[in-house]
Design a protein around this motif. Structure first.
Motif, PDB file in Angstrom:
ATOM      1  N   PHE B 132       0.841  -1.202   0.000  1.00 17.26           N
ATOM      2  CA  PHE B 132       0.000   0.000   0.000  1.00 17.26           C
ATOM      3  C   PHE B 132       0.871   1.244   0.000  1.00 17.26           C
ATOM      4  O   PHE B 132       2.017   1.208   0.430  1.00 17.26           O
ATOM      5  CB  PHE B 132      -0.920  -0.002   1.220  1.00 17.26           C
ATOM      6  N   ALA B 133       0.314   2.328  -0.493  1.00 17.78           N
ATOM      7  CA  ALA B 133       1.053   3.572  -0.632  1.00 17.78           C
ATOM      8  C   ALA B 133       1.716   3.950   0.680  1.00 17.78           C
ATOM      9  O   ALA B 133       1.139   3.824   1.748  1.00 17.78           O
ATOM     10  CB  ALA B 133       0.101   4.680  -1.068  1.00 17.78           C
ATOM     11  N   GLY B 134       2.986   4.400   0.598  1.00 18.65           N
ATOM     12  CA  GLY B 134       3.690   4.798   1.802  1.00 18.65           C
ATOM     13  C   GLY B 134       3.047   6.021   2.424  1.00 18.65           C
ATOM     14  O   GLY B 134       2.936   6.145   3.626  1.00 18.65           O
ATOM     15  N   GLN B 135       2.612   6.921   1.579  1.00 18.85           N
ATOM     16  CA  GLN B 135       1.973   8.145   2.066  1.00 18.85           C
ATOM     17  C   GLN B 135       0.959   8.576   1.011  1.00 18.85           C
ATOM     18  O   GLN B 135       1.318   9.150  -0.014  1.00 18.85           O
ATOM     19  CB  GLN B 135       3.026   9.210   2.281  1.00 18.85           C
ATOM     20  N   ALA B 136      -0.287   8.281   1.296  1.00 19.72           N
ATOM     21  CA  ALA B 136      -1.306   8.473   0.274  1.00 19.72           C
ATOM     22  C   ALA B 136      -1.486   9.935  -0.090  1.00 19.72           C
ATOM     23  O   ALA B 136      -1.877  10.263  -1.206  1.00 19.72           O
ATOM     24  CB  ALA B 136      -2.635   7.901   0.753  1.00 19.72           C
ATOM     25  N   ALA B 137      -1.156  10.837   0.856  1.00 16.37           N
ATOM     26  CA  ALA B 137      -1.388  12.249   0.583  1.00 16.37           C
ATOM     27  C   ALA B 137      -0.312  12.842  -0.319  1.00 16.37           C
ATOM     28  O   ALA B 137      -0.494  13.912  -0.883  1.00 16.37           O
ATOM     29  CB  ALA B 137      -1.457  13.034   1.894  1.00 16.37           C
ATOM     30  N   ALA B 138       0.839  12.155  -0.441  1.00 17.23           N
ATOM     31  CA  ALA B 138       1.901  12.665  -1.312  1.00 17.23           C
ATOM     32  C   ALA B 138       1.509  12.445  -2.763  1.00 17.23           C
ATOM     33  O   ALA B 138       1.131  11.343  -3.140  1.00 17.23           O
ATOM     34  CB  ALA B 138       3.207  11.951  -0.996  1.00 17.23           C
ATOM     35  N   LEU B 139       1.611  13.480  -3.565  1.00 17.15           N
ATOM     36  CA  LEU B 139       1.200  13.334  -4.966  1.00 17.15           C
ATOM     37  C   LEU B 139       2.169  12.420  -5.694  1.00 17.15           C
ATOM     38  O   LEU B 139       3.369  12.427  -5.413  1.00 17.15           O
ATOM     39  CB  LEU B 139       1.174  14.712  -5.641  1.00 17.15           C
ATOM     40  N   PRO B 140       1.653  11.624  -6.632  1.00 22.58           N
ATOM     41  CA  PRO B 140       2.526  10.716  -7.382  1.00 22.58           C
ATOM     42  C   PRO B 140       3.610  11.510  -8.113  1.00 22.58           C
ATOM     43  O   PRO B 140       3.342  12.547  -8.710  1.00 22.58           O
ATOM     44  CB  PRO B 140       1.574  10.055  -8.371  1.00 22.58           C
ATOM     45  N   GLY B 141       4.841  11.017  -8.031  1.00 19.14           N
ATOM     46  CA  GLY B 141       5.926  11.625  -8.772  1.00 19.14           C
ATOM     47  C   GLY B 141       6.537  12.846  -8.113  1.00 19.14           C
ATOM     48  O   GLY B 141       7.334  13.533  -8.720  1.00 19.14           O
ATOM     49  N   THR B 142       6.180  13.148  -6.887  1.00 17.45           N
ATOM     50  CA  THR B 142       6.752  14.327  -6.242  1.00 17.45           C
ATOM     51  C   THR B 142       7.871  13.918  -5.289  1.00 17.45           C
ATOM     52  O   THR B 142       8.088  12.736  -5.014  1.00 17.45           O
ATOM     53  CB  THR B 142       5.692  15.091  -5.426  1.00 17.45           C
ATOM     54  N   GLU B 143       8.543  14.962  -4.790  1.00 15.44           N
ATOM     55  CA  GLU B 143       9.627  14.761  -3.831  1.00 15.44           C
ATOM     56  C   GLU B 143       9.096  14.059  -2.575  1.00 15.44           C
ATOM     57  O   GLU B 143       9.716  13.141  -2.045  1.00 15.44           O
ATOM     58  CB  GLU B 143      10.211  16.126  -3.467  1.00 15.44           C
ATOM     59  N   ALA B 144       7.898  14.485  -2.146  1.00 15.75           N
ATOM     60  CA  ALA B 144       7.328  13.926  -0.913  1.00 15.75           C
ATOM     61  C   ALA B 144       7.120  12.426  -1.044  1.00 15.75           C
ATOM     62  O   ALA B 144       7.330  11.667  -0.099  1.00 15.75           O
ATOM     63  CB  ALA B 144       5.999  14.615  -0.604  1.00 15.75           C
ATOM     64  N   GLU B 145       6.727  11.999  -2.253  1.00 11.95           N
ATOM     65  CA  GLU B 145       6.495  10.565  -2.425  1.00 11.95           C
ATOM     66  C   GLU B 145       7.813   9.797  -2.358  1.00 11.95           C
ATOM     67  O   GLU B 145       7.903   8.756  -1.713  1.00 11.95           O
ATOM     68  CB  GLU B 145       5.803  10.318  -3.761  1.00 11.95           C
ATOM     69  N   ARG B 146       8.844  10.350  -3.032  1.00 12.69           N
ATOM     70  CA  ARG B 146      10.152   9.667  -2.996  1.00 12.69           C
ATOM     71  C   ARG B 146      10.661   9.580  -1.568  1.00 12.69           C
ATOM     72  O   ARG B 146      11.181   8.558  -1.136  1.00 12.69           O
ATOM     73  CB  ARG B 146      11.143  10.416  -3.883  1.00 12.69           C
ATOM     74  N   GLU B 147      10.449  10.680  -0.849  1.00 16.85           N
ATOM     75  CA  GLU B 147      10.913  10.700   0.542  1.00 16.85           C
ATOM     76  C   GLU B 147      10.184   9.626   1.360  1.00 16.85           C
ATOM     77  O   GLU B 147      10.802   8.897   2.142  1.00 16.85           O
ATOM     78  CB  GLU B 147      10.617  12.089   1.121  1.00 16.85           C
TER      79      GLU B 147
END
Lengths: 171, 543
Positions: B132-147
């Protein structure tokens, strides 16, 4: 026509006209405010029908909370507050048709189901807080309680979908 | 001196209120699952993050087992009721019917849930985190998601959300009035919408699936509500028993009743994924995390068919001549859509989705057979028993098949495109063999549970006089067999394209799921007797 009927018709007219204005006005904020009038008039209709509890719930929840929430959303999301001519989209005709169909459907249900029901306004107990409370907490107690689970699930979901964790990530 | 006395009206009315009677024992499986969900929310709030995954998994597994044990006790305690071979009782002020079919469905849903929890908890396949998504609120492809992904974040909220959905699924087929049924429908749907959008890989696809499911689901809920309004206008009651009485007292067709039946059917047929309300199924099954797809495909279908059976057999049983033609058409359409469109799919999850649509059609065949009375002691089955049995076989096959899909992977995650599956038989004969077996089961080859399930629904429908439908269903099963076998041919007799597929060794959790699904498919195919007997002993619905 008795006085009650006159009041009922007037309130319904207010509700219908303001509902039309909700969907036709080019101002988003005006639309929200007309919604207040619609919902308020419907609350009045409930009162006339002796459903006092439902009427006050309508005022508290819909007029009070929902519309205020709506206005807050408008304020916080930098939605345009000026007139917007493109609010009325090309597909308004089919939408109006569907709305009309729904109205006919619900109207037919009411007429077919309740045409013989007459309210005795002098001792009406249909919509008092007492009757509503007894029904909700006795007959419908399980669905009522279980609904709170639904709200909790929605709450958890909203937090999951919207909350970015803090930088250090140790919460 | 009497000013202190409470007004007589008020004191009288307060004294009048009698406590509603809640049969806590009969409802215990449902209450336990709700309790587990609430415990999950509390764990999420108070347990440190590194422990959450373990605690959540344990809570979910232990709670599900406890609910399962209580279901057995409830089943043993059922008493005969009424004159129609039914066992059970009406509980919670008429909101719930705890009867044989209810308990059977509860058991089925809980067992399927238990193995789904294992699939949810699988961590080996994504390198130490859940799917499951590590952080669902982080937009796909953003820095927050990579982090989020480098930190190894994961959403353990999926466990309470799943338990909320299970609570709705337990309530749905047990509900004895339309309001409870609607509330259950919403409780089972809402968490599923959320879970669909939480995939770790291919997040845009997953979010699109969630949004589509949500929009169409809300739309179908609207249909369901309008149906309730019409039926209430007709019968003057929400209670299924009262509706049945009103229906049997009617001569001729009442437009309100017919409209209500139609709209309620739309709401329920949407949930079971029957054509022409199936359009969401392939997109959602493809986009959702595969663990969620497995859970949703199996458990939602069981719960929704349970509710469909109860509503139509109990509430509208006397009007059966009005609704059977409609269900005939829907059943044929569903089987045809599922079987024919599955032929054209190039994605394994979409193909399984169409296969599940076809299965919904086969179950509808049994449902509409309306073979109400079976001769005791013979191999004859009532429609209810046949459908209950089919749901069990279908549930295990589906979860097993989707569990296999999670282990066939390439560098970008699960390799769901069919071309990636070619040559799997050489890469991993074992996994390919298990998957081939599940496919043969779904196709209904003898010695698998798919065959006994199909045999059960087809014979009951035949005895109920729906033989033209059975002929169509048998023909379409042959068409369906073609696309299942096409995949088997692809796995064994084609050469791998490029690097070919790889099978990632899962942890013991997914292994258990595949093993249980495989064992159930074999066992129900070779010795279906015990479960068929159990379904037969479930008796009829009470009201």
């Amino acid at each position: 026509m008795t006085a009650v009927q006159v009041v009922f018709v007037l309130l319904s007219l207010v509700a219908v006209v303001s509902a039309l204005l909700v969907v036709t006005t080019p101002h988003l904020v005006h639309s929200a405010l007309w919604l207040v009038v619609t919902l308020g008039a419907i609350a009045g209709v409930f009162l006339v029908l002796a459903a006092e509890f439902v009427a006050w719930v309508q005022v508290l929840i819909y007029v009070g909370a929902v519309v205020v929430l709506l206005l807050f959303a408008l304020m916080l999301t930098r939605a345009p507050t000026g007139p917007q001519p493109d609010l009325t989209v090309r597909r308004w005709a089919p939408a109006a048709f569907v709305a009309l169909l729904v109205a006919v459907l619900l109207g037919a249900t009411l007429v077919a189901g309740f045409q013989d029901v007459r309210l005795d306004l002098d001792q009406a107990v249909v919509g008092s807080a007492e009757v509503t409370g007894e029904t909700v907490f006795r007959r419908w107690v399980l669905p009522f309680e279980v609904l709170s689970v639904l709200l909790l699930a929605a709450l958890v979901g909203a937090i999951v979908l919207s909350r970015l964790r803090s930088e250090d990530g140790d919460d | 001196m009497t000013t202190l006395a409470v007004s007589p009206l008020l004191s009288e009315s307060v004294g009048d209120f009698t406590k509603p009677s809640i049969e806590y024992f009969d409802l215990s499986p449902l209450l336990i699952i709700i309790g587990v969900a609430l415990a999950g929310v509390i764990v999420e709030a108070f347990v440190p993050r590194r422990l959450r995954y373990v605690v959540q998994t344990l809570v979910a597994v232990v709670g599900t087992i406890a609910a399962l044990v209580m279901t057995v006790f409830v089943a043993l305690g059922l008493e005969p009721r009424g004159d129609n071979a039914g066992f059970g009782a009406i509980a919670a002020e008429g909101a719930i019917a705890v009867d044989g079919p209810t308990v059977f469905l509860w058991g089925t849903i809980l067992v399927l849930t238990l193995i789904s929890v294992f699939l949810f908890a699988e961590r080996h396949l994504e390198g130490g985190v859940t799917a499951f998504a590590g952080q669902a609120a982080a937009l796909p492809g953003t820095e927050a998601e990579r982090e989020a992904s480098t930190k190894g974040l994961e959403h353990t909220e999926v466990f309470p959300l799943m338990m909320f959905a299970v609570a709705g699924m337990l309530l749905f087929p047990a509900s004895n009035d339309l309001i409870t049924m609607f509330v259950a429908l919403e409780i089972l749907s809402l968490p599923l919408y959320l879970l669909c959008g939480l995939a770790r890989r291919r997040r845009l696809l997953s979010q699109e699936a969630a949004l589509k499911y949500f929009m169409l689901g809300a739309f179908s809920s609207g249909f369901f509500l309008y149906g309730i309004a019409l039926v209430y206008g007709y019968a003057g009651s929400m209670n299924l028993g009262d509706i049945a009485e009103a229906v049997s007292g009617t001569i001729g067709a009442d437009p309100l009743l017919l409209g209500g039946i139609g709209l309620l059917a739309v709401g329920l047929l949407f949930k079971v994924g029957a054509a022409p309300f199936h359009a969401w199924t392939p997109d959602v099954y493809q986009g959702a995390p595969t663990a969620v797809t497995a859970f949703m495909a199996a458990c939602t279908k069981v719960a929704a068919f349970g509710a469909l059976l109860r509503l139509f057999y109990v509430g509208f049983g006397a009007a059966r001549w009005d609704w059977t033609p409609m269900i005939w058409v829907v059943a044929i359409l569903t089987m045809a859509t599922g079987c024919v469109l599955a032929l054209t799919q190039s994605d394994i999850k979409r193909m399984l989705a169409y296969s599940s649509i076809a299965h919904a059609g086969f179950i509808l065949t049994g449902f509409v057979g309306l073979n109400a009375v079976a001769t005791p002691g013979t191999a004859e089955l009532t429609s209810l028993q046949a459908v209950l049995f089919y749901l069990v076989t279908y549930g295990f096959m589906t979860i097993g098949a989707f569990a296999v899909v999670t282990v066939v992977r390439d560098s970008s995650g699960e390799a769901t495109h069919l071309s990636r599956w070619s040559g799997l038989g050489k890469e991993s004969p074992f996994v390919a063999g298990v998957f081939a077996f599940f496919l043969l089961g779904m196709a209904g080859i003898p010695l698998t549970s798919g065959f006994t399930g199909k045999w059960a629904v087809f014979t009951s429908a035949w005895q109920g006089g729906a033989w033209p439908l059975v002929v169509v269903a048998a023909l379409l099963s042959a068409v369906a067999a073609f696309f299942y076998i096409r995949v088997i041919v692809l796995m064994y007799f084609s050469d791998p394209v490029g690097e070919g597929p790889t099978v990632v060794m899962p942890s013991v959790l997914t292994t258990i799921v595949i093993a249980v699904g495989f064992a159930a498919t074999v066992a129900l195919g070779v010795v279906p007797g015990p479960v068929l007997d159990l379904a037969a002993h479930a008796g009829q619905f009470v009201r």
